[in-house]
Design a protein around this motif. Sequence first.
Motif, short mmCIF file in Angstrom:
data_model
loop_
_atom_site.label_atom_id
_atom_site.label_comp_id
_atom_site.label_asym_id
_atom_site.label_seq_id
_atom_site.Cartn_x
_atom_site.Cartn_y
_atom_site.Cartn_z
N VAL A 71 21.42 24.84 53.01
CA VAL A 71 22.27 23.92 53.28
C VAL A 71 22.99 23.47 51.75
N ALA A 72 22.09 24.13 50.77
CA ALA A 72 22.38 23.93 49.32
C ALA A 72 21.94 25.05 48.45
N ALA A 73 22.93 25.25 47.40
CA ALA A 73 22.43 26.23 46.47
C ALA A 73 22.51 25.81 45.05
N HIS A 74 21.42 25.85 44.14
CA HIS A 74 21.44 25.32 42.80
C HIS A 74 21.23 26.68 42.03
N ALA A 75 22.20 26.65 40.84
CA ALA A 75 21.99 27.86 39.94
C ALA A 75 21.13 27.22 38.61
N ALA A 76 19.83 27.74 38.64
CA ALA A 76 18.86 27.46 37.43
C ALA A 76 19.31 28.33 36.36
N ILE A 77 20.07 27.94 35.21
CA ILE A 77 20.46 28.66 34.37
C ILE A 77 19.09 29.05 33.25
N GLU A 78 18.94 30.49 33.25
CA GLU A 78 17.92 30.77 32.57
C GLU A 78 18.19 31.40 31.04
N ASP A 79 19.37 31.78 30.62
CA ASP A 79 19.60 32.19 29.63
C ASP A 79 21.09 32.17 29.20
N VAL A 80 21.68 31.78 28.04
CA VAL A 80 23.22 31.79 27.79
C VAL A 80 23.35 32.48 26.45
N GLN A 81 24.00 33.66 26.38
CA GLN A 81 24.58 34.49 25.29
C GLN A 81 25.75 34.66 25.18
N PRO A 82 26.46 34.01 23.93
CA PRO A 82 27.65 34.24 23.70
C PRO A 82 28.13 35.80 23.25
N VAL A 83 28.92 36.40 24.00
CA VAL A 83 29.22 37.49 23.67
C VAL A 83 30.37 38.03 22.83
N SER A 84 31.40 37.14 22.86
CA SER A 84 32.58 37.22 21.91
C SER A 84 33.32 35.81 21.82
N ALA A 85 34.54 35.65 21.49
CA ALA A 85 35.12 34.47 21.26
C ALA A 85 35.37 33.84 22.58
N LEU A 86 35.52 34.70 23.57
CA LEU A 86 35.85 34.08 24.84
C LEU A 86 34.92 34.47 26.27
N LEU A 87 34.04 35.20 25.67
CA LEU A 87 32.99 35.77 27.04
C LEU A 87 31.67 35.24 26.59
N THR A 88 30.83 34.78 27.82
CA THR A 88 29.65 34.39 27.62
C THR A 88 28.83 35.04 28.71
#
Length: 129
Positions: A71-88
């Motif tokens: 009934v519910a979905a939660h995204a646990a964000i584990e890592d965030v890496q900038p790749v370029s000016a517009l991409l992550t």
Amino acid sequence: MTASTDLDMLTDFFDRYGVALTVGDIPAIAGCYALPGLVVADTYSFSFTSPAAVALSFVGAAPDYQERELVAAHAAIEDVQPVSALLTMVAVEWEFLDSQGCRVPGERYRYLLRGTDDGPVICTVLRTG
């Protein structure tokens, strides 16, 4: 317009995406994707170049969630890496809740997101576990 590494913005994006997945809101799911888009897993890959193609690729997801009583979905964000000016690149473990209130283990994905004037959109999905 820049790549988003802001956790609040990313959390909001994945919250909306998770709700769309669990309720089967195909137009909302399609709206989360950049076109063309790509999905890659161990045994398959597919791309889509239109909102209709995105819709077709997710049309079976909602009945699967309903059958499993998710009934519910939660995204646990584990890592965030900038790749370029517009991409992550964002690593996510999906956590699900069933109709009894129990946590159901999910899967891990990496999402390549593009920053747009309207917020992030998914360019590529890579299933990682």
